[in-house]
Motif scaffolding. Structure first.
Motif, PDB file in Angstrom:
ATOM      1  N   TYR A 172      15.525  62.460  33.009  1.00  0.00           N
ATOM      2  CA  TYR A 172      15.072  63.696  33.639  1.00  0.00           C
ATOM      3  C   TYR A 172      14.136  64.492  32.745  1.00  0.00           C
ATOM      4  O   TYR A 172      13.327  65.280  33.234  1.00  0.00           O
ATOM      5  N   LEU A 173      14.212  64.253  31.428  1.00  0.00           N
ATOM      6  CA  LEU A 173      13.270  64.877  30.493  1.00  0.00           C
ATOM      7  C   LEU A 173      11.979  64.063  30.384  1.00  0.00           C
ATOM      8  O   LEU A 173      11.072  64.416  29.637  1.00  0.00           O
ATOM      9  N   LYS A 174      11.932  62.942  31.140  1.00  0.00           N
ATOM     10  CA  LYS A 174      10.789  62.029  31.165  1.00  0.00           C
ATOM     11  C   LYS A 174      10.527  61.379  29.804  1.00  0.00           C
ATOM     12  O   LYS A 174       9.393  61.070  29.453  1.00  0.00           O
ATOM     13  N   GLU A 175      11.585  61.150  29.044  1.00  0.00           N
ATOM     14  CA  GLU A 175      11.512  60.401  27.791  1.00  0.00           C
ATOM     15  C   GLU A 175      12.066  59.004  28.079  1.00  0.00           C
ATOM     16  O   GLU A 175      13.201  58.673  27.736  1.00  0.00           O
ATOM     17  N   MET A 176      11.238  58.211  28.753  1.00  0.00           N
ATOM     18  CA  MET A 176      11.699  56.944  29.320  1.00  0.00           C
ATOM     19  C   MET A 176      12.141  55.930  28.268  1.00  0.00           C
ATOM     20  O   MET A 176      13.093  55.191  28.499  1.00  0.00           O
ATOM     21  N   ASP A 177      11.460  55.871  27.132  1.00  0.00           N
ATOM     22  CA  ASP A 177      11.869  54.897  26.119  1.00  0.00           C
ATOM     23  C   ASP A 177      13.287  55.180  25.628  1.00  0.00           C
ATOM     24  O   ASP A 177      14.110  54.268  25.511  1.00  0.00           O
ATOM     25  N   LYS A 178      13.588  56.443  25.371  1.00  0.00           N
ATOM     26  CA  LYS A 178      14.935  56.816  24.931  1.00  0.00           C
ATOM     27  C   LYS A 178      15.943  56.602  26.050  1.00  0.00           C
ATOM     28  O   LYS A 178      17.068  56.169  25.811  1.00  0.00           O
ATOM     29  N   ALA A 179      15.538  56.903  27.286  1.00  0.00           N
ATOM     30  CA  ALA A 179      16.426  56.712  28.434  1.00  0.00           C
ATOM     31  C   ALA A 179      16.797  55.242  28.589  1.00  0.00           C
ATOM     32  O   ALA A 179      17.974  54.898  28.756  1.00  0.00           O
ATOM     33  N   LYS A 180      15.805  54.375  28.511  1.00  0.00           N
ATOM     34  CA  LYS A 180      16.056  52.936  28.648  1.00  0.00           C
ATOM     35  C   LYS A 180      16.959  52.424  27.535  1.00  0.00           C
ATOM     36  O   LYS A 180      17.859  51.618  27.781  1.00  0.00           O
ATOM     37  N   GLU A 181      16.713  52.902  26.327  1.00  0.00           N
ATOM     38  CA  GLU A 181      17.537  52.482  25.191  1.00  0.00           C
ATOM     39  C   GLU A 181      18.997  52.870  25.410  1.00  0.00           C
ATOM     40  O   GLU A 181      19.900  52.045  25.226  1.00  0.00           O
ATOM     41  N   CYS A 182      19.244  54.097  25.822  1.00  0.00           N
ATOM     42  CA  CYS A 182      20.620  54.559  26.044  1.00  0.00           C
ATOM     43  C   CYS A 182      21.281  53.816  27.202  1.00  0.00           C
ATOM     44  O   CYS A 182      22.450  53.431  27.113  1.00  0.00           O
ATOM     45  N   CYS A 184      14.244  54.125  35.881  1.00  0.00           N
ATOM     46  CA  CYS A 184      13.356  54.415  34.741  1.00  0.00           C
ATOM     47  C   CYS A 184      12.132  53.510  34.773  1.00  0.00           C
ATOM     48  O   CYS A 184      11.007  53.971  34.564  1.00  0.00           O
ATOM     49  N   TYR A 185      12.371  52.221  35.028  1.00  0.00           N
ATOM     50  CA  TYR A 185      11.244  51.292  35.095  1.00  0.00           C
ATOM     51  C   TYR A 185      10.343  51.601  36.287  1.00  0.00           C
ATOM     52  O   TYR A 185       9.117  51.502  36.181  1.00  0.00           O
ATOM     53  N   MET A 186      10.918  52.015  37.395  1.00  0.00           N
ATOM     54  CA  MET A 186      10.111  52.402  38.559  1.00  0.00           C
ATOM     55  C   MET A 186       9.256  53.623  38.232  1.00  0.00           C
ATOM     56  O   MET A 186       8.088  53.691  38.617  1.00  0.00           O
ATOM     57  N   MET A 187       9.841  54.577  37.511  1.00  0.00           N
ATOM     58  CA  MET A 187       9.091  55.776  37.140  1.00  0.00           C
ATOM     59  C   MET A 187       7.955  55.443  36.169  1.00  0.00           C
ATOM     60  O   MET A 187       6.968  56.175  36.095  1.00  0.00           O
ATOM     61  N   ASP A 188       8.094  54.345  35.433  1.00  0.00           N
ATOM     62  CA  ASP A 188       7.038  53.855  34.542  1.00  0.00           C
ATOM     63  C   ASP A 188       6.083  52.903  35.266  1.00  0.00           C
ATOM     64  O   ASP A 188       5.238  52.269  34.645  1.00  0.00           O
ATOM     65  N   ASN A 189       6.258  52.759  36.583  1.00  0.00           N
ATOM     66  CA  ASN A 189       5.440  51.877  37.419  1.00  0.00           C
ATOM     67  C   ASN A 189       5.555  50.409  37.026  1.00  0.00           C
ATOM     68  O   ASN A 189       4.614  49.641  37.202  1.00  0.00           O
ATOM     69  N   ASP A 190       6.707  50.009  36.506  1.00  0.00           N
ATOM     70  CA  ASP A 190       6.964  48.612  36.158  1.00  0.00           C
ATOM     71  C   ASP A 190       7.929  48.038  37.209  1.00  0.00           C
ATOM     72  O   ASP A 190       9.124  47.863  36.963  1.00  0.00           O
TER      73      ASP A 190
END
Length: 66
Positions: free
Chosen positions: A17-27, A47-53
């Protein structure tokens, strides 16, 4: 182990929700290593969808149902 899974899952959701996707994916990946809970997979895929992956998101969703 369940407590660690919940902590990492919730931390991942907060990062998402803070849009820190790398940290979100790691957690969220850590949460899944402790316990394969379907909601962690759903949030990781999101998270991956929000990164367009879309390809990686689909892989995560498939893992959730295996």
């Amino acid at each position: 182990m369940l407590l660690l899974q919940e902590v990492h899952h919730n931390q991942g959701v907060c990062y998402m929700y803070l849009k820190e996707m790398d940290k979100a994916k790691e957690c969220l990946n850590l949460a899944i290593t402790y316990q394969k809970h379907e909601l962690s997979f759903v949030m990781l895929g999101k998270c991956y969808m929000m990164d367009n992956d879309v390809r990686r998101a689909a892989e995560i969703y498939k893992q959730a149902v295996e």
